[in-house]
Structure formats: C-alpha cells, structure tokens
Design an enzyme around this catalytic site. Structure first.
Site, PDB file in Angstrom:
ATOM      1  N   ASP A   1      26.168  10.353   4.924  1.00  0.00           N
ATOM      2  CA  ASP A   1      24.948  10.064   4.518  1.00  0.00           C
ATOM      3  C   ASP A   1      23.941  11.330   4.507  1.00  0.00           C
ATOM      4  OD1 ASP A   1      23.039   7.054   4.686  1.00  0.00           O
ATOM      5  OD2 ASP A   1      21.873   9.033   5.281  1.00  0.00           O
ATOM      6  N   ILE A   2      23.117  11.525   3.409  1.00  0.00           N
ATOM      7  CA  ILE A   2      22.409  12.721   3.383  1.00  0.00           C
ATOM      8  C   ILE A   2      21.315  12.512   4.258  1.00  0.00           C
ATOM      9  CG2 ILE A   2      20.907  13.914   1.765  1.00  0.00           C
ATOM     10  CD1 ILE A   2      22.742  12.929  -0.566  1.00  0.00           C
TER      11      ILE A   2
ATOM     12  N   ASN B   1      12.856  12.977  -1.997  1.00  0.00           N
ATOM     13  CA  ASN B   1      12.274  12.257  -3.080  1.00  0.00           C
ATOM     14  C   ASN B   1      10.702  12.184  -3.052  1.00  0.00           C
ATOM     15  OD1 ASN B   1      14.703  11.421  -4.511  1.00  0.00           O
ATOM     16  ND2 ASN B   1      14.860   9.653  -3.189  1.00  0.00           N
TER      17      ASN B   1
ATOM     18  N   ASP C   1      17.665  13.243  -7.614  1.00  0.00           N
ATOM     19  CA  ASP C   1      18.982  12.960  -8.536  1.00  0.00           C
ATOM     20  C   ASP C   1      19.884  14.446  -8.428  1.00  0.00           C
ATOM     21  OD1 ASP C   1      18.285  10.537  -8.627  1.00  0.00           O
ATOM     22  OD2 ASP C   1      17.646  10.777 -10.947  1.00  0.00           O
TER      23      ASP C   1
ATOM     24  N   GLU D   1      22.112   7.472  -1.064  1.00  0.00           N
ATOM     25  CA  GLU D   1      22.420   8.501  -0.485  1.00  0.00           C
ATOM     26  C   GLU D   1      23.690   8.532   0.442  1.00  0.00           C
ATOM     27  OE1 GLU D   1      19.053   7.443   2.391  1.00  0.00           O
ATOM     28  OE2 GLU D   1      19.709   7.008   0.451  1.00  0.00           O
TER      29      GLU D   1
END
Length: 667
Positions: A521-522, A529, A538, A564
């Site tokens: 997971d980022i 964003n 993106d 993500e």
C-alpha cells in the site's frame, strides 16, 4: 532404467545396442547426463517441503557451481544494488526455478562442449539448444500451457538424444550425419539403420531416466514431426508439441542465413499463429530473445551470434504441394519412377522439354524418399518393379499426409479388370499404357493439371479460413489480455491476481511447496492527489508499479488490486525469504524519486507479508492476513514490513507454530 525405454531387442549393425551396453555406458559416464548437484536439483523440484536452506546446502557441495551461480546473480542484478555474496542471497534474487535452469545448463554445457564426433557441431548444438530453451520459455509465458521454467528445461533438452548418439558412437554418427545432409527425415532413418534407435527415441528414454514427467517427455519426443504424436486435437499434449516445434523453428530461423530465412519464415509464422502469436508479436519476441540469448550466452560461455530482425512472410500452406499458386499450365514438379532406365529417360526428357521440374527414381523405396523430400505435384510410376512395386509405393505414399494430394499416373501394360480395380483402390488416379505414347502422356498430364488447379482453389479457400481463424484467435487473445491487465500500470489486474493466486494455491497444495503473498500500500497517497493533482497521482502509481516489477524476483507476480493497493504473489517463497524480498521492495521504492518535476516528493510503501501455513484455510484467508499485516505496518509508522500469523497462533523459539489464546503477533 534408461534401457527399459529403448526398443526391446534393438540391434545395431556390427555393434549390438542392447541393455547391457546402455547400462555400461551410463556406468562409465559416457552417456550425457546432468552431473551430481545439477541432477539432484532437477529431481529436488518434485520433493515435498523442500526449503531454500536445503537447496543452498546442495549447491554449496559443488563450490565451482556455487561460484558461477553467485556470479550469474550479480550479473543479472547489477547496477547499484548490494552485491550477492552467498548462495542463499542468489536463491532470493533469482528464485529456485532460475537457479535450477542455470545449474542444469552449466552441468551439461561444461561437460559436453566438445567431443570425438567430427561430424557433430557441438558449439552450434548448444547455441541452438540454449536459444530453443529461451524461445520455449517465452512461448510458455504467453501460452501458459506449462510453467515457463519447465519450458526452459524441456526446450534445452529436447535434442539431447543427438548429443547422446554423437557421444556413444562418434565415428558411426559422423557417417550418418554426412549421409543425411540437411534432411531431418533422412537423419532419423539413418540413425534407425545404424543404431536401431533414432535421436528422438533416445531423447525420450533419457528424459524418462532423469525423472521428467510423461507430460513433458512425449511432446519433446514428437516435436520435430508433431503429426506423428497423434495427440487429441486441442489437448495440452498437442499444444505443447506444437509449441516445442515452434521454438525449435524459431531458433533455426534466428541462426539461419538469409536464403534459409526466406524458407523458414512462413513456417515459423504458421506455427506461431496457431499459438496466438502474430507477426508483430513474433518480431518483438525475437528481439527480446536476442537480448536474453546474449546474457545467457555470456554466463554459460555459449556462442551467440547476432540475430537479424524478423521479416514476416505469408504463412506457409498446410500442404505445400497443393499451394494456391499452382494453376493449370504452370511449371510443375514431377517425379518419374521406373526401373527401366530407357523408359525413365524417355519420360523425364519429354517432361523437361515441356518446361517442368523433373526428379527420377529407379525403385519404389527411392521414390518414396524423394516424394517426402521434394513434394512433387504429379508422380508417374511404373506398376511392375522389383522390391516395392507401383501398387505398394502408392499405398505407402497415400499413408503420408503430403502424399494424399499428389496426382499419381501409373504406367502399365496390364489390362486385367481385377488388377485395375486393385490399383484404383490403392490410390492411383489415372493410367497410361505401355509402350509410352508421348501425345497420350501430354493428355494425361493436362487432366492432372486440372485436378491440381482445383486442389489449389480449395487450398486457397482453406488458407483464407485458416488466416481468418488465426487472426480472430489473436484478437480474442488480446481482448482477454486486456480484460486481465490494469490499463494505467500495465500490471495484471485484480481479476487476474485472484485467479493466479488460486492456481498457485492448488499447486502448492499438491506439491507441498511454500507460497507467500505481499499486500503493498502506498503511504499517504491521498495527500499526493490532494496536493499535486490526480495526474501526478497516476504518475506515482505507474512509477511504483515499475519499481516493484523491476525489483521483484523473476518468478514473482506483481498485480494491481485497485487504488493504491498492489498484491505480489511469491510462489516457492517461505516466510523468511518473502520477508527479505518485501524489505528489498520497500527499500527500492524509498530510494527513488517518482516525479522529476517535483523533486521534493518522496514515496514510501507499507508491506504486509503472509505465507501459507496451518490455520490459513484458503486464498481469501491468506489475503486477509496480508491485509491485516499492512494495517499493522501503517499503525507502526508506515514505510515498513509486517509479517502476519494466522489468528490463534504464535511462533515458538524454534520457529514452529503453536496455538495461543493471545491475539496474533505481527512483526
């Protein structure tokens, strides 16, 4: 034992090839075989519960092999990363499948890079075999009929019978090779005459002896002539046989000179289309193979001359003797068969003067060989000949795939009704009475040309249907791939990830091999964003995907689940090796800069690792554990790796699991 797979009672001219001799050759070490550690690794793949520690111990028993594998790992993963210094590290970097491929290749090529058979080109053999192995691996990755690593091994070994015959009978095999020339059919026949076994049968026997499964051995046995396998249409065995044939042809195409490439290109493309690979895909594959071949050649010290780009031609016809280009009045290929030299010369001279290409034979046996090699459109054959007469020749010709469409004109002075009926039943198309009248010969020839023209028209229609079907199959394949691919990152998507994990789960259940997954997971992705816009988000997703793909092991599967979140499937990885791999992924992401235009932006990931163990009932439970581990990693401060244990279990000091009433521990 190897001898059990050879023809019973087989005998060689002046040199019996009996069981005792084969066993003696094996005992003396004369029969090509993976040595020591390589053979153990080959067989270790089917052992239950094998660990990286066991594999490392086996490899360390051969210091030379261990050193070459470590050098290979450093060569593949060079470029700023910590050097690989141990066999255990090499296993983590390369994975067991690649290490097994390297060990097998090192063993065979080092032991049999040369020999006493003057007519056998050892260096060309290994160049071709290595390229075939890489081509098989690439095609298996696309077709997924077997695992890519299994494809490499069977591709490398599918011609091992030739090396065996050259090793066992160097002088005799030199003669057989010289007599056969470039004809693979004549090579098989010459081997049978000389040794009572051919190289394809020898390959089959040796692969069985080394413990390879029948599902791999039989396609390797029939790969040169797939139609002889008589596998069920559409079956896995038929598909793998055609795939191995395509890989061999692709290797031959890459190694051929310009003239040979013009002949091979259509045939390679035909087999590739059957496997769902069009001309563009074939060109891309050949370019990728050139790079892989050079890298493997450097590691294994095998010659790898440059490969010219693929220039696609039209697909070959299913039966070239009925090519759609043939029309009435065109120059034809005609075979004249008669034991009477005067009649043979009369007919051949007339046909040559009429502008046709003419081949001559004085016996049915010689004619059958020429028919297979030259694929004539018309055969003019005498009825009465010593040995194989015209009727027996016609029956044998019609029994072959290509011989069914040849136009057979029989020369005869017989008029008995029963004999004429017998000839028609044997497959004769028309008769010409002896003595030969050249005007009647021309008339009969004209009738044959009309039949050939009709066959050409039918074949043209069939070719159109085949091409349409092949293009449709490729289009359907592309649609299927698109449905399983994430458009933004190019990684497999959630649907593919769940299906593939189910396959790997079933495989580990059957073979008792380890399996691990990583949920990735980022960190703080929403802030990216919000602060920099969705376009930047993106770009970060695509950058992280590429970073994960580049850093993961060759055998790992990296997928994007959505948002993500990413999932990495690690077949054959136990908990410890998965943890080490996860830490390497985390460090690779942390060390990079995703956006040049925003140099201050840094991205990290949190990883949750879960492995298959008691208490994990299914794939959903495995993913749930990995998800819980990610939550633990984020709760612990993010940018870290957490390893999960199933609910109700904890680790004992010796590393085994025990049931506990306390909450599960995550590290």
């Amino acid at each position: 034992m190897l001898a059990h797979h050879l023809a019973p009672g087989a005998a060689m001219v002046n040199d019996p090839l009996d069981n005792a001799r084969i066993e003696a050759a094996r005992a003396a070490g004369n029969l090509p075989s993976p040595k020591g550690v390589a053979l153990t690794l080959l067989q270790l793949a089917d052992k239950e519960n094998v660990t990286n520690q066991e594999i490392a111990r086996v490899i360390k028993s051969d210091p030379a092999l261990a050193g070459r594998i470590i050098r290979a790992a450093n060569s593949v993963h060079a470029g700023g990363r910590r050097p690989v210094a141990s066999v255990n590290d090499a296993l983590v970097v390369l994975g067991f499948a690649v290490v097994r491929q390297l060990a097998l290749s090192f063993s065979l090529i080092a032991s049999y890079s040369g020999g006493k058979c003057d007519g056998f080109d050892y260096r060309a053999f290994w160049s071709h075999s290595l390229l075939t192995a890489l081509a098989t691996r690439a095609l298996c990755a696309r077709k997924r009929v077997i695992a890519a690593e299994e494809g490499f091994i069977i591709g490398l070994l599918q011609r091992i019978g030739e090396l065996a015959l050259a090793t066992l009978y160097p002088m005799e095999y030199t003669r057989v090779l010289k007599e056969a020339g470039s004809s693979r059919v004549e090579l098989l026949r010459g081997e049978q005459r000389a040794f009572a076994i051919d190289h394809s049968e020898m390959t089959r026997a040796m692969l069985f002896d080394w413990g390879l499964p029948e599902a791999l051995v039989e396609p390797a046995h029939f790969h040169e002539f797939p139609e002889r396998g008589r596998f069920e249409r559409g079956s896995r065995a038929e598909t793998l046989t055609q795939l191995l044939c395509a890989a061999r042809l692709l290797a031959e195409l890459a190694l051929a000179d310009e003239g040979q490439r013009e002949t091979l290109s259509p045939r390679v493309l035909e087999f590739s289309l059957r496997l769902g690979v069009d001309a563009a895909g074939l060109g891309e594959m050949l370019g990728s193979l050139a790079k892989d071949w050079a890298e493997w050649g450097a590691i294994l010290q095998v010659e790898t001359p440059p490969i010219a780009p693929f220039q696609p031609g039209a697909p070959s016809r299913a039966f070239r003797e009925t090519s759609a280009k043939r029309v009435a009045g065109e120059k034809l290929r005609i075979l004249v068969v008669d034991d009477d030299a005067a009649i043979r010369m009369l007919v051949a001279t007339a046909l040559t003067n009429w502008g046709h290409s003419v081949y001559s034979a004085s016996s049915g046996e010689e004619a059958l060989r020429l028919a297979v090699e030259m694929s004539p459109q018309i055969v003019v054959v005498d009825w009465v000949m010593p040995g194989m007469d015209g009727i027996a020749f016609c029956r044998a010709l019609r029994a072959t795939g290509m011989g069914r469409t040849m136009y057979v004109l029989m020369l005869t002075s017989m008029e008995d009704e029963e004999q004429v009926m017998e000839a028609f039943e044997a497959g004769v198309d028309d008769f010409l009475a002896k003595p030969v009248n050249l005007r009647m010969l021309a008339a009969r020839l004209s009738a044959g040309q009309r039949v050939i023209a009709m066959q050409a028209e039918i074949e043209r229609d069939k070719d159109e249907i085949r091409r349409f079907a092949a293009e449709l199959a490729v289009s359907n394949r592309r649609l299927k791939d698109a449905a399983l691919t994430d458009a933004l990152t190019g990684l497999p998507n959630r649907r593919y990830a769940l299906d593939r994990l189910a396959q790997e789960w079933a495989g580990t259940a059957r073979l008792s091999r380890p399996l691990a997954v990583m949920m990735i997971d980022i960190d703080h992705f929403k802030e990216v964003n919000d602060s920099h816009g969705h376009e930047a988000g993106d770009q970060v997703l695509a950058w992280v995907a590429e970073r994960l793909k580049q850093t993961a092991r060759a055998s790992d599967i990296v997928c994007r689940l959505g948002g993500e979140e990413f999932l990495l499937i690690a077949p054959g990885a136990d908990e410890e090796s998965a943890r080490i791999a996860a830490e390497r992924l985390r460090a690779a992401v942390e060390a990079g800069a995703p956006l040049n235009e925003i140099p201050s932006l840094r991205v990290t990931v949190s990883l949750g690792v879960a492995s298959r163990m008691p208490g994990v009932a299914d794939t959903a439970g495995l993913i749930r554990l990995a998800d819980q581990a990610v939550y633990q990693a984020k709760a612990g401060g993010r940018n870290r790796v957490s390893v999960a244990l199933p609910q109700g279990f904890e680790k004992k000091p010796d590393g085994s699991l025990k049931f506990s009433t306390s909450p599960p521990l995550n590290r």
